[in-house]
Scaffold this active site. Structure first.
Site, short mmCIF file in Angstrom:
data_model
loop_
_atom_site.label_atom_id
_atom_site.label_comp_id
_atom_site.label_asym_id
_atom_site.label_seq_id
_atom_site.Cartn_x
_atom_site.Cartn_y
_atom_site.Cartn_z
N ASP A 116 3.23 4.49 1.63
CA ASP A 116 3.48 3.55 2.57
C ASP A 116 2.41 3.46 3.76
OD1 ASP A 116 5.57 2.71 0.76
OD2 ASP A 116 7.01 3.55 2.01
N1 URA Z 1 9.06 7.27 -0.25
C1 URA Z 1 8.98 6.35 0.37
O1 URA Z 1 9.76 5.57 0.81
N2 URA Z 1 7.65 5.93 1.11
C2 URA Z 1 6.50 6.44 0.57
O2 URA Z 1 5.45 6.29 1.07
C3 URA Z 1 6.70 7.59 -0.43
C4 URA Z 1 8.07 7.91 -0.85
#
Ligand code: URA
Length: 248
Positions: A116
């Site tokens: 993310d």
């Molecule tokens: N899980 C998440 O919620 N975000 C990420 O960036 C990676 C794994």
């Protein structure tokens, strides 16, 4: 391979641009260790590409048939090539890496398992399609370790529930952590062997807490090297690559 084709394969532009780079004296080849590289000006010269080291427009560049890159992703960057709100991680890479020609259905180099925009840490990027598939396949169970900082104090019950499995709203099967270990009042390490959308955040929300900070510190047996600063990239070494391949 012809020198212009070698440059093309490494992302230095169209074949015409690559031929121009050579003819204008911008390409030098290393012929031995610790000796200055020698300028070559014949774009159609046949050169052995395996183990080749070049200097192109003043920058050293090892020939890599396929690119395998390690990037320490900073917060506030998107893994997409066409980001919607934040700068793309691709802006952190030099242009030859962004321009590598597509190979067997892989459009240039791709992140293996996206993070993310607010997540930091270890990203592997490559233009090796089967490798991406092996590392991402839930069937292979390649563990990915996340360091989580939670809004509320972490409880034993939350850790137990993450290990036992939680139901995410749009799934019909429980998802569970392969390992989960509390490291502080608000922090814990969570290991997943699959990569569903926002999986860590959704799992943590499902046990009544909230992710405030998320950092990926390990993929398989390979940890994020401590000397790779946020925003920096480097080639994976042969040893690191075989560690990743062994785990997948
Ligand atoms: N899980 C998440 O919620 N975000 C990420 O960036 C990676 C794994």
């Amino acid at each position: 391979m012809q020198l212009q084709d070698i440059l093309y394969s490494q992302g230095f532009g169209t074949r015409r641009v690559c031929a121009g780079l050579v003819q204008q004296g911008h390409v030098a080849l290393y012929e031995a260790e610790s000796v200055e590289p020698v300028v070559h000006t014949d774009a159609s010269e046949d050169v052995e590409e395996d183990g080749l080291r070049m200097r192109v427009q003043g920058v050293d560049w090892p020939y890599q048939e396929k690119a395998y890159i390690l990037l320490n992703k900073p917060a506030g960057t998107e893994c997409s090539q066409k980001p919607s709100a934040y700068p793309s991680i691709y802006t952190l890479l030099p242009s030859p890496l962004r321009q590598r020609p597509s190979k067997s259905n892989v459009q240039g180099i791709q992140a293996v398992g996206r993070l993310d925009q607010d997540t930091t840490g270890m990203l592997v990027l490559t233009d090796d399609g089967p490798f991406i598939h092996r590392l991402n396949s839930p069937k292979r169970h390649v563990p990915k370790v996340y360091d989580v900082t939670a809004k509320h104090e972490v409880t034993d019950d939350q850790i137990k529930r993450l290990l036992a499995g939680v139901l995410l709203n749009d799934e019909n099967e429980n998802v569970r952590a392969a390992a989960c270990e509390q490291t502080g009042l608000h922090t814990f390490k969570l290991t997943l062997t699959e990569g569903k959308y926002h999986q860590v955040k959704r799992m943590v929300a499902a046990v009544g807490n909230r992710v405030e900070g998320l950092h990926r510190s390990r993929i398989g047996t390979l940890g994020l090297p401590g000397d790779l600063e946020p925003g920096k990239w480097r080639w994976l070494t042969i040893g690191e690559l075989s560690q990743l391949t062994a785990t997948s």
